[in-house]
Design a protein around this motif. Structure first.
Motif, short mmCIF file in Angstrom:
data_model
loop_
_atom_site.label_atom_id
_atom_site.label_comp_id
_atom_site.label_asym_id
_atom_site.label_seq_id
_atom_site.Cartn_x
_atom_site.Cartn_y
_atom_site.Cartn_z
N GLY A 54 -136.52 -7.50 78.21
CA GLY A 54 -136.19 -7.34 79.62
C GLY A 54 -135.77 -8.65 80.25
N ARG A 55 -136.74 -9.51 80.54
CA ARG A 55 -136.44 -10.80 81.17
C ARG A 55 -136.14 -11.90 80.17
NH1 ARG A 55 -138.28 -12.71 86.01
NH2 ARG A 55 -137.81 -11.11 87.52
N ASP A 56 -136.45 -11.65 78.88
CA ASP A 56 -136.19 -12.65 77.86
C ASP A 56 -135.96 -12.01 76.50
OD1 ASP A 56 -138.78 -11.84 77.44
OD2 ASP A 56 -139.58 -13.84 77.12
N TYR A 57 -135.54 -12.84 75.55
CA TYR A 57 -135.39 -12.42 74.17
C TYR A 57 -136.50 -13.06 73.35
CZ TYR A 57 -130.71 -10.95 75.44
OH TYR A 57 -129.65 -10.34 76.03
N ILE A 75 -129.91 -24.72 70.64
CA ILE A 75 -129.69 -23.54 71.48
C ILE A 75 -128.69 -23.89 72.56
CG2 ILE A 75 -131.71 -24.05 72.92
CD1 ILE A 75 -132.09 -20.97 73.12
N ASP A 76 -127.76 -22.99 72.77
CA ASP A 76 -126.73 -23.15 73.78
C ASP A 76 -126.80 -21.91 74.68
OD1 ASP A 76 -124.62 -24.15 75.19
OD2 ASP A 76 -123.19 -24.14 73.55
N LYS A 77 -125.90 -21.80 75.63
CA LYS A 77 -126.00 -20.73 76.61
C LYS A 77 -125.90 -19.32 76.03
CE LYS A 77 -121.19 -21.42 77.85
NZ LYS A 77 -120.30 -21.76 78.93
N ASN A 78 -125.23 -19.14 74.89
CA ASN A 78 -125.14 -17.79 74.34
C ASN A 78 -125.34 -17.71 72.83
OD1 ASN A 78 -122.74 -18.99 73.70
ND2 ASN A 78 -121.48 -17.26 74.30
N TYR A 79 -125.83 -18.79 72.20
CA TYR A 79 -126.17 -18.71 70.79
C TYR A 79 -127.24 -19.73 70.43
CZ TYR A 79 -123.51 -22.96 69.80
OH TYR A 79 -123.07 -24.25 69.77
N GLU A 115 -125.71 -12.11 76.35
CA GLU A 115 -125.53 -12.70 77.68
C GLU A 115 -126.06 -14.12 77.67
OE1 GLU A 115 -128.54 -10.93 80.52
OE2 GLU A 115 -128.74 -9.61 78.79
N GLU A 116 -125.77 -14.88 78.70
CA GLU A 116 -126.21 -16.27 78.75
C GLU A 116 -127.72 -16.34 78.94
OE1 GLU A 116 -123.82 -18.18 81.69
OE2 GLU A 116 -122.05 -18.15 80.40
N VAL A 117 -128.33 -17.41 78.39
CA VAL A 117 -129.78 -17.58 78.45
C VAL A 117 -130.13 -18.90 79.13
CG1 VAL A 117 -130.22 -16.16 76.41
CG2 VAL A 117 -129.83 -18.61 76.14
N LYS A 137 -133.66 -15.06 79.86
CA LYS A 137 -132.30 -14.80 80.31
C LYS A 137 -132.05 -15.60 81.60
CE LYS A 137 -132.34 -10.15 78.41
NZ LYS A 137 -132.22 -8.72 78.68
N LYS A 138 -130.92 -15.38 82.24
CA LYS A 138 -130.56 -16.02 83.51
C LYS A 138 -130.18 -17.48 83.32
CE LYS A 138 -133.47 -13.02 86.26
NZ LYS A 138 -134.56 -12.90 87.18
N TYR A 139 -129.10 -17.69 82.72
CA TYR A 139 -128.56 -19.03 82.50
C TYR A 139 -127.85 -19.50 83.76
CZ TYR A 139 -125.58 -22.63 80.53
OH TYR A 139 -124.93 -23.80 80.28
N SER A 140 -128.11 -20.74 84.16
CA SER A 140 -127.40 -21.31 85.31
C SER A 140 -126.34 -22.28 84.80
CB SER A 140 -128.37 -22.01 86.26
OG SER A 140 -128.89 -23.16 85.67
N GLU A 141 -125.29 -22.48 85.55
CA GLU A 141 -124.11 -23.24 85.15
C GLU A 141 -124.37 -24.70 84.83
OE1 GLU A 141 -120.71 -22.20 85.29
OE2 GLU A 141 -121.29 -20.12 85.54
#
Length: 151
Positions: A54-57, A75-79, A115-117, A137-141
């Motif tokens: 839900g809120r995380d992986y 770890i990067d924003k999507n991998y 999705e971005e993390v 989840k919820k990655y910020s720029e």
């Protein structure tokens, strides 16, 4: 009729089943090489379990015999890439193995997120040969790539 050979139905079915399995394995291994098992080479498989909570992986990787010092997780924003090294500790030249299925060497696994993390809040923990990584989840720029340390 000297060319006719009688076979028991179960041995015939077993033979056909083995041939079909072999054919399918060769076919699908070419499309999915990471799913193949190379018995005679030094390639490793790192089984993973990925759960969307839900809120995380939650990522679990099976790493028996690997120490936390021998892990490198990027770890990067999507991998995320997990690099591990398994070292043989007591190498004695006088051993005469009949068979050894223990594997040593380096291996890695990359997990892609749909999705971005949140890179800064990701945590990794190694216990009893199982690496557990929680990635919110919820990655910020403004977040950048980060190297995780294993606890």
């Amino acid at each position: 009729m000297k060319f006719l050979v009688k076979k028991a139905p179960e041995s015939f079915i077993r033979t056909v089943n083995d041939e079909i399995s072999s054919l399918l394995n060769r076919h699908f291994d070419s499309y999915f090489p990471e799913a193949a098992y190379w018995e005679d080479t030094d390639k490793f498989s790192m089984p993973v379990e990925i759960t969307d909570k839900g809120r995380d992986y939650e990522i679990k990787a099976e790493l028996p015999g690997v120490k936390k010092e021998d892990l490198d997780i990027d770890i990067d924003k999507n991998y995320m890439t997990i690099n591990a090294k398994k070292v043989e500790e007591n190498k004695v030249d006088e051993k005469s193995y009949k068979k050894s299925e223990f594997r040593y060497g380096e291996f890695s696994r990359t997990v892609y997120f749909p999705e971005e993390v949140n890179v800064d809040k990701a945590e990794a923990k190694l216990e009893h040969g199982v690496l557990k990584i929680d990635v919110p989840k919820k990655y910020s720029e403004n977040e950048a790539k980060k190297k995780l340390t294993v606890k």
